[in-house]
Design an enzyme around this catalytic site. Structure first.
Site, PDB file in Angstrom:
ATOM      1  N   TYR A   1      58.292  26.076  66.419  1.00 47.53           N
ATOM      2  CA  TYR A   1      58.718  27.090  65.451  1.00 47.53           C
ATOM      3  C   TYR A   1      60.198  27.401  65.626  1.00 47.53           C
ATOM      4  CZ  TYR A   1      59.465  31.723  63.443  1.00 47.53           C
ATOM      5  OH  TYR A   1      59.985  32.779  62.734  1.00 47.53           O
TER       6      TYR A   1
ATOM      7  N   LYS B   1      63.141  26.515  62.943  1.00 50.32           N
ATOM      8  CA  LYS B   1      63.850  27.629  62.308  1.00 50.32           C
ATOM      9  C   LYS B   1      65.351  27.515  62.548  1.00 50.32           C
ATOM     10  CE  LYS B   1      62.410  30.875  60.440  1.00 50.32           C
ATOM     11  NZ  LYS B   1      62.167  31.155  58.992  1.00 50.32           N
TER      12      LYS B   1
END
Length: 245
Positions: A137, A141
């Site tokens: 993640y 990101k």
């Protein structure tokens, strides 16, 4: 303002949609699910995936502002799944937004893009991206945030906001879980120091997005930059929580 909110059916996206409507903004939502409550509020709801060029193009049409909130979150899953949504999906939406003549692109990022596993207390926006990430993640990101900020231009103003652990009415599991675990004697502290961890109340998170849109323009001081979102009121009563723990 005519705004597109991706992930409008989620916790942050839904709250942001509500604030925009209260400001008199015409809101369109792009999400993979159906959310009748948004339709009832007067939101134009489109069902689709940000990875679909046709869906992204339709969603961005006639909009001047995009709030890209949708993302794949979590600590588990394949890298490819995270990449497809958080990086490829963002790139696809950026392409569609620029082609549609969108002027402002507000990206919901995360403080995890600078976290490399060490002590980050007191860090601010000058902190560099982590060289190694603790999750897919965070890694994806960071890649998405770089894409967004790199495309900032006089014709297409971009900004990234980094709220952390967003909570509030409708999602208070963070604070309530700490309290319940403490009362049950199941919460353990590691180390001898009380470390401060930023959290973001939902009202602060959505207001930050609104203010970013208001300020974002060609040549604006905030354009092309990333910002942490500091906690404002109301705050949890940490004195009471510390007594419980």
């Amino acid at each position: 303002m005519k705004a597109l909110v991706t992930g409008g059916g989620g916790f942050l996206g839904g709250a942001l949609t509500g604030l925009l409507l209260s400001k008199g903004v015409s809101v369109r939502s792009l999400a993979r699910g159906e959310y009748p409550r948004l339709t009832e509020l007067g939101v134009e709801c489109l069902r689709g995936d940000i990875n679909d060029p046709a869906a992204a193009a339709l969603a961005c049409r006639n909009c001047d502002t995009v709030f890209h909130v949708a993302a794949k979150v979590g600590m588990w899953g394949s890298y490819q799944d995270f990449y497809d949504t958080n990086v490829a999906g963002t790139a696809n939406l950026l392409t569609a937004a620029k082609a549609a003549g969108v002027k402002r692109f507000i990206f919901t990022s995360s403080p995890s893009v600078v976290f490399a596993g060490g002590d980050v207390e007191g860090w601010d926006e000058t902190a560099p991206y982590a060289a190694r990430f603790d999750s897919h993640y965070a890694a994806t990101k960071a890649l998405a945030e770089r894409l967004v900020l790199a495309l900032n231009s006089p014709q297409f103003s971009t900004i990234a906001l980094r709220p952390h652990l967003v909570w509030g009415p409708g999602r208070d599991h963070l604070i309530s879980r700490i309290v319940s675990q403490g009362r049950a004697g199941k919460l353990r502290r590691i180390g001898a120091y009380n470390k401060l961890i930023d959290t973001t109340y939902i009202d602060d998170a959505v207001m930050a997005h609104w203010l970013a849109a208001e300020k974002l323009s060609p040549g604006a001081a905030c354009a092309g930059k990333a910002y942490f979102i500091s906690q404002g009121e109301p705050r949890p009563n940490w004195d009471i929580i510390n007594m419980i723990l």
